[in-house]
Enzyme design. Structure first.
Site, PDB file in Angstrom:
ATOM      1  N   ASP A  20      -4.992   1.573  -5.800  1.00  0.00           N
ATOM      2  CA  ASP A  20      -6.228   0.816  -5.607  1.00  0.00           C
ATOM      3  C   ASP A  20      -7.408   1.407  -6.377  1.00  0.00           C
ATOM      4  OD1 ASP A  20      -4.812  -0.789  -3.776  1.00  0.00           O
ATOM      5  OD2 ASP A  20      -5.194   0.667  -2.179  1.00  0.00           O
ATOM      6  N   LYS A  56      -7.234  -0.339 -11.405  1.00  0.00           N
ATOM      7  CA  LYS A  56      -6.559  -0.217 -12.713  1.00  0.00           C
ATOM      8  C   LYS A  56      -6.414  -1.580 -13.381  1.00  0.00           C
ATOM      9  CE  LYS A  56      -2.957   1.605 -10.739  1.00  0.00           C
ATOM     10  NZ  LYS A  56      -3.448   1.752  -9.363  1.00  0.00           N
ATOM     11  N   GLY A 110      -1.452  -4.516  -6.040  1.00  0.00           N
ATOM     12  CA  GLY A 110      -2.445  -5.580  -6.009  1.00  0.00           C
ATOM     13  C   GLY A 110      -3.470  -5.287  -7.079  1.00  0.00           C
ATOM     14  N   HIS A 111      -3.446  -6.049  -8.160  1.00  0.00           N
ATOM     15  CA  HIS A 111      -4.363  -5.793  -9.272  1.00  0.00           C
ATOM     16  C   HIS A 111      -5.340  -6.960  -9.392  1.00  0.00           C
ATOM     17  CE1 HIS A 111      -1.020  -3.032 -11.010  1.00  0.00           C
ATOM     18  NE2 HIS A 111      -1.782  -2.410 -10.150  1.00  0.00           N
ATOM     19  N   GLN A 117       0.330   1.512  -8.349  1.00  0.00           N
ATOM     20  CA  GLN A 117       0.054   2.525  -7.318  1.00  0.00           C
ATOM     21  C   GLN A 117      -0.670   3.718  -7.962  1.00  0.00           C
ATOM     22  OE1 GLN A 117       3.648   1.260  -7.158  1.00  0.00           O
ATOM     23  NE2 GLN A 117       2.559  -0.378  -6.138  1.00  0.00           N
TER      24      GLN A 117
HETATM   25  P1  IMP Z   1       5.607   0.623  -0.211  1.00  0.00           P
HETATM   26  O1  IMP Z   1       5.270   0.843  -1.657  1.00  0.00           O
HETATM   27  O2  IMP Z   1       5.424  -0.797   0.228  1.00  0.00           O
HETATM   28  O3  IMP Z   1       6.943   1.193   0.147  1.00  0.00           O
HETATM   29  O4  IMP Z   1       4.547   1.462   0.661  1.00  0.00           O
HETATM   30  C1  IMP Z   1       4.516   2.888   0.667  1.00  0.00           C
HETATM   31  C2  IMP Z   1       3.097   3.409   0.715  1.00  0.00           C
HETATM   32  O5  IMP Z   1       2.469   3.134  -0.534  1.00  0.00           O
HETATM   33  C3  IMP Z   1       2.218   2.778   1.786  1.00  0.00           C
HETATM   34  O6  IMP Z   1       1.296   3.752   2.241  1.00  0.00           O
HETATM   35  C4  IMP Z   1       1.472   1.689   1.037  1.00  0.00           C
HETATM   36  O7  IMP Z   1       0.252   1.360   1.648  1.00  0.00           O
HETATM   37  C5  IMP Z   1       1.265   2.386  -0.302  1.00  0.00           C
HETATM   38  N1  IMP Z   1       1.135   1.463  -1.418  1.00  0.00           N
HETATM   39  C6  IMP Z   1       2.100   0.753  -2.031  1.00  0.00           C
HETATM   40  N2  IMP Z   1       1.616   0.028  -3.040  1.00  0.00           N
HETATM   41  C7  IMP Z   1       0.309   0.295  -3.089  1.00  0.00           C
HETATM   42  C8  IMP Z   1      -0.751  -0.127  -3.952  1.00  0.00           C
HETATM   43  O8  IMP Z   1      -0.562  -0.875  -4.912  1.00  0.00           O
HETATM   44  N3  IMP Z   1      -1.977   0.385  -3.670  1.00  0.00           N
HETATM   45  C9  IMP Z   1      -2.198   1.257  -2.663  1.00  0.00           C
HETATM   46  N4  IMP Z   1      -1.251   1.687  -1.845  1.00  0.00           N
HETATM   47  C10 IMP Z   1      -0.014   1.216  -2.060  1.00  0.00           C
END
Ligand code: IMP
Length: 429
Positions: free
Chosen positions: A16, A19, A43-44, A228
């Site tokens: 977040d 990017k 989420g971009h 991420q």
């Molecule tokens: P997962 O990627 O859905 O398995 O989630 C694992 C962890 O990564 C959790 O804490 C999510 O909130 C975090 N996470 C996954 N994708 C994002 C992102 O794009 N931005 C921020 N946090 C993320």
């Protein structure tokens, strides 16, 4: 040199970092944008011409009509989401279906992945990871486990895939029914739905590794888009509260299929403050009114799940670790405008555990859980900086903030974002 002109964008914290905006901006200077990790957990947000667009799976370069967009082999692809996203943005991203290539090596996310994740998170209770429930972790687990994994290239052989789906559903249903007492999936229904998705994405499935290697030979410029952030990287992040892919720059090589030396300049992205969604340690978190104020001013709610983000002071101790790990050449600071008007301003320069200063960012989640931030006071500013386009026009305190970050991280700040729109950017040489 092969890497010349290529750029990699990577988040230096827990995702977040805005990017998407930086990738969209720099896509104009590259021929190809390639996403190398994660899936639709990302989420971009991209904003221009008074409109805001939210992307989860397709590269953030889609709005540049001459840019080829590649979803690399390191990504896990939910075919339904891919098609929905293409349909939603096609009108503003002309000829998107002709410009989008999806790696035949990328793995697919299926309904059983989402279901198993939902059950697993529910049954973990307090010990849950707080995932986005998009099936990302189970899809990567299957990839590593190999037996029940499906790569997108298999959609090109529908009869083979139909039989494989039947086999996998039968196997998964045993777990759903016997372990969780849940109803199983209907293999025929799953196949009907996914066979249609397969037909629709078939023209976009390609050997993107070969495509990118040929592009390098032709001297085309590639922008690598990390999803991420480094602190969510499966190997180098705050394990186990991480995602299941290589979310640092280290993921770009396997995730795209180009040699590491071709990657070129690495730009690390940080927000002007730090946020985190989901569970896991966050030493600079502000659980008070100031944290709420940052959340309100920064609209800090997840693009993918809508969850409120946890907000805190800029953690330069963690960022210095990420910056060194990624070998960054420069920094982009985003959302600097959000800090305007805060009653006080601090940055974290180190951690202590039991009163003792830590030399390194902890590799142990228990230590990180106990870590207390060492905070440095900086002068706040009250001015609205969202209209500023030149560094020299920023308030003195904002300039001092940026310079202090450069000093601690040991890398130059190349870009400063002062609002969501493409135009709201300050470039520094
Ligand atoms: P997962 O990627 O859905 O398995 O989630 C694992 C962890 O990564 C959790 O804490 C999510 O909130 C975090 N996470 C996954 N994708 C994002 C992102 O794009 N931005 C921020 N946090 C993320």
């Amino acid at each position: 040199m092969k890497g010349k002109g290529n750029t990699l964008i990577v988040g230096l914290t827990w995702g977040d970092e805005a990017k998407g905006k930086i990738v969209d901006l720099l896509a104009a200077e590259h021929d190809i944008v390639v996403r190398y990790n994660g899936g639709n957990n990302a989420g971009h947000t991209v904003a221009f011409g008074g409109q805001t667009y939210k992307l989860h799976l397709v590269p953030s370069g889609i709005f540049h009509k001459s840019t080829t967009c590649v979803i690399g082999g390191g990504v896990v692809v939910d075919p339904k989401v891919l098609l929905e996203e293409i349909s939603r943005h096609e009108a503003v991203a002309p000829r998107l279906r002709q410009r989008l290539l999806v790696s035949s090596r990328a793995h697919a996310i299926w309904p059983w992945h989402r279901k198993i994740e939902e059950l697993s998170e529910k049954h973990q209770g307090k010990g849950k990871i707080g995932t986005t429930l998009r099936g990302i972790g189970p899809a990567y687990a299957d990839k590593a486990n190999r037996v029940h994994a499906i790569r997108l290239g298999e959609f090109l052989r529908p009869e083979h895939l139909r039989k494989k789906v039947e086999r996998i559903v039968e196997n998964r249903n045993q777990a759903f029914v016997k372990l969780f007492g849940e109803p199983g999936l209907d293999a025929a229904a799953v196949w009907r739905e996914y066979a249609a998705y397969g037909e629709a994405i078939r023209p976009m499935i390609a050997d993107t590794t070969a495509y990118l290697l040929a592009a390098l030979d032709k001297g085309q410029r590639i922008l690598f888009e990390g999803a991420q952030g480094t602190l969510l990287d499966i190997d180098h992040g705050t394990y186990p509260y991480v995602t299941s892919s290589s979310a640092s720059a280290a993921g770009a090589w396997p995730g795209s299929g180009v040699p590491a030396r071709a990657i070129g300049e690495i730009l690390g992205v940080v927000k002007a403050y730090t946020t985190r969604v989901g569970e896991g340690p966050f030493p600079t978190e502000l659980k008070d009114a100031l944290g709420d104020q940052i959340r309100q001013q920064g609209h800090e709610y997840g693009t993918t799940t809508g969850r409120p983000r946890r907000c805190g002071w800029l953690d330069t101790f963690a960022i210095r670790y990420s910056a060194r790990l990624n070998g960054i050449d420069g920094i982009a600071i985003t959302l600097l405008d959000v800090l305007g008007g805060l009653p006080e301003l601090k940055i974290c320069t180190g951690y202590t555990v039991d009163g003792k200063a830590l030399a390194e960012f902890p590799d142990d989640p228990a230590a990180l859980e106990q870590a207390r931030p060492v905070l440095e006071d900086l002068d706040p500013w009250t001015e609205d900086v969202s209209g500023v386009r030149k560094f020299k026009d920023l308030p003195r305190a904002a300039r001092a903030y940026v310079k202090r970050v450069e000093e601690i991280i040991g890398a130059p700040v190349r870009l400063i974002s002062v609002g969501p729109d493409r135009e709201q950017t300050i470039r520094r040489r």
